[in-house]
Design an enzyme around this catalytic site. Sequence first.
Site, PDB file in Angstrom:
ATOM      1  N   PRO A 158       1.123  -4.708  -3.865  1.00  0.00           N
ATOM      2  CA  PRO A 158       1.282  -3.290  -3.892  1.00  0.00           C
ATOM      3  C   PRO A 158       2.802  -2.959  -4.038  1.00  0.00           C
ATOM      4  CG  PRO A 158      -0.463  -3.854  -2.492  1.00  0.00           C
ATOM      5  CD  PRO A 158      -0.193  -5.282  -2.975  1.00  0.00           C
ATOM      6  N   CYS A 159       3.250  -2.348  -4.695  1.00  0.00           N
ATOM      7  CA  CYS A 159       4.716  -2.058  -5.053  1.00  0.00           C
ATOM      8  C   CYS A 159       5.301  -0.747  -5.010  1.00  0.00           C
ATOM      9  CB  CYS A 159       4.775  -2.391  -6.644  1.00  0.00           C
ATOM     10  SG  CYS A 159       3.566  -1.460  -7.663  1.00  0.00           S
ATOM     11  N   GLN A 160       4.655   0.169  -4.142  1.00  0.00           N
ATOM     12  CA  GLN A 160       4.911   1.611  -3.938  1.00  0.00           C
ATOM     13  C   GLN A 160       6.278   1.718  -2.921  1.00  0.00           C
ATOM     14  OE1 GLN A 160       2.068   0.432  -3.372  1.00  0.00           O
ATOM     15  NE2 GLN A 160       0.488   2.026  -4.297  1.00  0.00           N
TER      16      GLN A 160
END
Length: 381
Positions: free
Chosen positions: A83-85
């Site tokens: 996840p890269c938010q």
Amino acid sequence: MSKRPIAVDLFSGAGGLSLGFEMAGFDVAIAVELNPIHCATYQFNFPNTAILCQSVVKTTGKEIRDRAKLENRDIDVVFGGSPCQGFSLIGKRNLSDSRNQLVFEFVRLVLELQPKYFVLENVKGITVGESKKFLLEVINSFKANNYSVLDYQVLNAANYGVPQNRERLFLLGARKGLQLPNYPKPITRKPDDKKFDLPTCPTVWDAIADLPEIENYPELLERDWVVAEYGKPSPYAAMLRRFVAQEDDYSYPRSFNPMLLTNSLRTNHSLAIADRFKSTNQGTIEPISHFYKLAPDGICPTLRAGTDSSRGRHTAARPIHPFKPRVITVREAARLHSYPDWFRFHKTKLNGFQQVGNSVPPLLAKAVCSILINLLEVNPS
């Protein structure tokens, strides 16, 4: 599976990276994914892959080997996109976001599984500013533990046959003693990009023109599928409809009804919103919703995901259809992402768009892992 190299997918989502690896000639032995909706979608599309529906934080290399019945077999590739938010350049960046730490769980599992190669995918934002310290720490962790690492590179899906301007970071590594791979060379260019002397990538209209007009099917106001009449496909659309076989596509055949239109639940816009969409020029942003209206002879901007219930269930901005006063459907988004028509997403618009927007376009993934097939000296079958 013994005749094809094997891979492990971490943070699999719906399976864009997995499909790219399968198309290149790999067997994905197992996938790990936390979200149960994505797990169910993945299992439907990849019935021969084992899946662990749990957090990678609670997952060990031994558990992966046991669940996939790999025993002591050498794993060829471990791949994944954490996840890269917190790294994203869109919106408010948050370096303290706990999800940022998941990239180090990827490192841990690679070191436990000891594959020949690894492929890490993430947003371009991880290379910028303070975020870069995470990336450098990842690289140094691999180098300190018997892996060589190729300098990271940002690849654009539009350079690999996808009608979308989507940049993603890739980091490749090899176990010490093995040859490091290179990144794939572009094979297409954006329509307005004169830097490469290459064929242009498919356009928006190449991708979606043959799809049935959902306005003709009132059933799609209540459900996401209907048996429908398709138009004449472009070469790109014919590939996604599986009318044309690619010589270098080694994915397993799926049995599906080519007249079945899926993932096409309609959005019932008000007349005021439809009028605003209609009056917006192609290739511009509608000023109130800030939705981009697709230009038929251009490409799609980066498709993005909404958020889940734990973060407010916000819907991502969805492009406006180039000719109809509505946002695009999940199936139209999937076409713009290079997913074949047999691939099924969750029936709701929120989860369907999230699954598309969070994933790597399969054709981009295929370009990257085809390089690894060559290094493994495998003749794909």
